[in-house]
Design an enzyme around this catalytic site. Structure first.
Site, PDB file in Angstrom:
ATOM      1  N   LYS A   1      -2.927 -13.330  -0.590  1.00  0.00           N
ATOM      2  CA  LYS A   1      -2.550 -13.026   0.794  1.00  0.00           C
ATOM      3  C   LYS A   1      -3.553 -13.494   1.853  1.00  0.00           C
ATOM      4  O   LYS A   1      -3.793 -12.794   2.838  1.00  0.00           O
ATOM      5  CB  LYS A   1      -2.330 -11.505   0.945  1.00  0.00           C
ATOM      6  CG  LYS A   1      -1.216 -10.969   0.087  1.00  0.00           C
ATOM      7  CD  LYS A   1      -1.052  -9.486   0.218  1.00  0.00           C
ATOM      8  CE  LYS A   1      -2.146  -8.720  -0.489  1.00  0.00           C
ATOM      9  NZ  LYS A   1      -1.853  -7.299  -0.661  1.00  0.00           N
TER      10      LYS A   1
ATOM     11  N   ASP B   1      -1.595  -0.864  -4.322  1.00  0.00           N
ATOM     12  CA  ASP B   1      -0.637  -0.212  -3.409  1.00  0.00           C
ATOM     13  C   ASP B   1       0.695   0.119  -4.082  1.00  0.00           C
ATOM     14  O   ASP B   1       1.337   1.122  -3.757  1.00  0.00           O
ATOM     15  CB  ASP B   1      -0.406  -1.039  -2.128  1.00  0.00           C
ATOM     16  CG  ASP B   1      -0.063  -2.492  -2.392  1.00  0.00           C
ATOM     17  OD1 ASP B   1      -0.081  -2.929  -3.556  1.00  0.00           O
ATOM     18  OD2 ASP B   1       0.222  -3.220  -1.417  1.00  0.00           O
TER      19      ASP B   1
END
Ligand code: GLC
Length: 450
Positions: free
Chosen positions: A160, A196
Site C-alpha cells: 500500500k 486489521d
C-alpha cells in the site's frame, strides 16, 4: 448504453468490456485456484497466499476492560481508547487521527516509529490520561507480518505505498517499544499485535457468533478466517487442538486474468510482481486504473478533445477512487456533478458523451473489483462450509464496501449466481472500526492469558 457514437468508440468500449468482465466461469476457476493456494500456504509450501497464523482465536464475548489501540495501515494513523463491557458491547472512548506524511511512509523506519510515538504522546496529553497507571495496548499493523506470538512479529514486506527503510525483517513490536522508551512513554505495555482483518473478525464475532470471515475492502484488501489447527500443517506450536485465525494476505493472490492496464500499473508501482488481487480490488488502485484507461482514450482521440486533457490525465492519481464514487453516483440527466469534477480538474471541453464514457469506465473497473472480492469471499466460505449449510456473517470494513455505490449489491449478485438460494446464508455486515475495537479485544484476551 451509449448511443450514436462513432464506430471507434464502440470498438474500444467492447474491447474494454471484454478485458474487464469477469464471468461465472472465470470466478469458478478463480475459486479452485484460491483453494489450491490456501492449501499450499497452510502447508508451508510456496504460495501467493501466505496464510499467516495470528495466534488468536475468536473471542468469547465476555472480555472486558479499557485498552489502547493503535491502527496503522492506510493514509491515517489512529490512536483509540476502547472499552469492552464483557457482554459483546464495546465503545470507543476517545480517538485521535494523525495524517501520515509521505516522508514518514517512505523514509526510514525510525522516522515512522518516532511519528507513531509522538502521536501516542499527543493522544495521552489531549485526553489527560493518568500516566501513573499501565495500559495494555494492541497494535493493529496492517501489513504482512510473520507472527511468532500474539505480541511479536516481523514484517515480511511493505504494501500500500509504504516503503520505510529498515523495517522489513524486523520485529515491529521491538521497534514500537524502542520508540516509546526513547520518548519516555512508560505507561504502556504492548500486549498484542494484529492485522486489521483479524481485528475486524474478532470485533464482529464478539457480538455475532456466526461471524467467521473478516474482510477489508479499503485502501488495501485482505481477509482472515478461523482454521482448525489440524489443517495448518505448517503449525509448530504446542497447542494442537482447536482453531486459530489465519491472516490470508489475499491481496497477493496472483491467479487472475490481468489486462494491459493492470500490467502497466503493476510495473510502475513500488511493489511490482506483488499484490495482484489488491491492485484489481482495492481503493488505492481503482482510481489509477481508471485514469490509465481515460488517458488511453484521450491519447487515441476518443475522449476529451480539449487541449489540456492529455496533460491532465497524464498525471498519476489525477483520478482517485473517491472521485469514481462521485462519478458513479451522478444520476442527473446532464451529468452535472461529473461536469463539475472535470471542470475542477481543469478540463475545458466536455461533451455529454465524454461524461457518459467516464461513468461507464468507472463502472467497468469497480464492477470487476466487486466481483473479484465476492469471488474471494466465496472461496473462503466454500472452504469452510462446502455445501453452505450454515449461516455465515462476513464482517467487512473499508470505504469501498461502506461507501462505493452498488459495490455490495454487485457482490451479493455473485453469491446468488454461485450459490442460488443458499446465498441467503451469507450475511455481509459492515464492521465499522473493527480494527480498533477488535484490537482491544485481542489485547484483553492476550492480557488475561498471561
Ligand atoms: C494490505 C496488507 C494487509 C492488510 C490489507 C488491508 O493488503 O498487506 O496486511 O490487511 O492491506 O489493510
Amino acid at each position: 448504453m451509449i448511443t450514436s457514437v462513432p464506430v471507434a468508440y464502440e470498438e474500444f468500449m467492447s474491447y474494454l468490456d471484454k478485458v474487464f468482465t469477469i464471468n461465472e466461469n472465470d470466478i469458478k476457476v478463480m475459486i479452485k485456484e484460491f483453494h489450491s493456494e490456501m492449501q499450499k500456504g497452510l502447508s508451508g509450501y510456496e504460495s501467493s497466499l501466505k496464510m499467516i497464523p495470528s495466534f488468536v482465536d475468536r473471542p468469547e464475548g465476555s472480555e472486558r476492560g479499557k485498552f489502547i489501540a493503535l491502527d496503522l495501515g492506510g493514509t491515517n494513523f489512529r490512536v483509540l481508547a476502547v472499552e469492552l463491557d464483557g457482554n459483546g458491547g464495546s465503545s470507543v472512548l476517545a480517538v485521535s487521527k494523525f495524517v501520515i506524511k509521505h516522508e514518514c511512509m517512505t523514509g526510514t523506519g525510525k522516522q515512522l516509529f518516532n511519528f507513531i510515538a509522538d502521536s501516542i504522546e499527543t493522544f495521552l496529553s489531549d485526553n489527560e490520561i493518568d500516566r501513573t497507571k499501565i495500559y495494555d495496548l494492541a497494535f493493529t499493523f496492517s501489513f504482512p507480518v510473520e507472527q511468532t506470538n500474539v505480541a511479536a512479529g516481523t514484517l515480511i514486506q511493505w504494501t500500500k505505498g509504504f516503503t520505510a527503510e529498515g523495517v522489513v525483517g524486523e520485529d515491529v513490536i521491538v521497534l514500537l517499544n524502542e520508540a516509546l522508551r526513547s520518548k519516555n512513554i512508560n505507561c504502556i505495555r504492548v500486549a498484542a499485535l494484529a492485522n486489521d482483518t483479524v481485528g475486524t473478525l474478532v470485533a464482529k464475532a464478539y457480538q455475532d457468533k456466526n461471524c467467521d470471515v473478516g474482510v477489508i475492502l479499503g485502501t488495501g484488501s485482505n481477509a482472515c478466517y478461523p482454521e482448525k489447527l489440524t489443517n495448518i500443517s505448517k503449525w509448530r506450536g504446542v497447542r494442537k487442538k482447536g482453531s486459530m485465525i489465519i491472516n490470508m494476505e489475499w491481496g497477493n493472490f496472483c491467479h487472475l486474468r490481468r489486462n494491459c492496464y493492470d500490467i502497466d500499473l503493476d510495473e510502475e508501482s513500488n511493489n511490482p510482481g506483488y499484490q495482484y488481487l489488491e491492485k484489481i480490488v482495492s481503493g488505492m488502485y481503482l482510481g489509477e486504473i481508471t485514469r490509465r484507461i481515460v488517458y488511453d482514450l484521450v491519447h487515441r482521440g476518443l475522449m476529451f478533445s480539449g487541449p489540456n486533457a492529455r496533460r491532465i490525465f497524464a498525471r498519476k492519481e489525477s483520478i482517485e477512487t473517491k472521485d469514481m464514487s462521485l462519478i458513479q453516483s451522478d444520476t442527473t440527466t446532464n451529468l452535472g456533478e461529473i461536469e463539475e469534477f472535470l471542470t475542477e480538474l481543469g478540463i475545458t471541453k466536455i461533451t455529454l458523451l465524454d461524461k457518459k464514457l467516464l461513468k461507464k469506465i468507472c463502472s467497468l473497473v469497480s464492477t470487476r473489483a466487486a466481483r473479484v472480492a465476492a469471488a474471494a469471499i466465496s472461496a473462503v466460505l466454500s472452504w469452510l462450509d462446502p455445501e453452505l449449510k450454515d449461516e455465515h456473517t462476513v464482517g467487512i470494513d473499508g470505504s469501498l464496501f461502506e461507501k462505493y455505490p452498488d459495490f455490495s449489491n454487485t457482490m451479493s449478485e455473485v453469491f446468488k449466481m454461485l450459490f442460488n438460494e443458499k446465498a441467503k446464508n451469507i450475511k455481509m455486515e459492515l464492521a465499522k472500526d473493527g480494527s480498533g475495537k477488535g484490537a482491544a479485544i485481542i489485547a484483553a484476551v492476550a492480557a488475561s492469558s498471561e
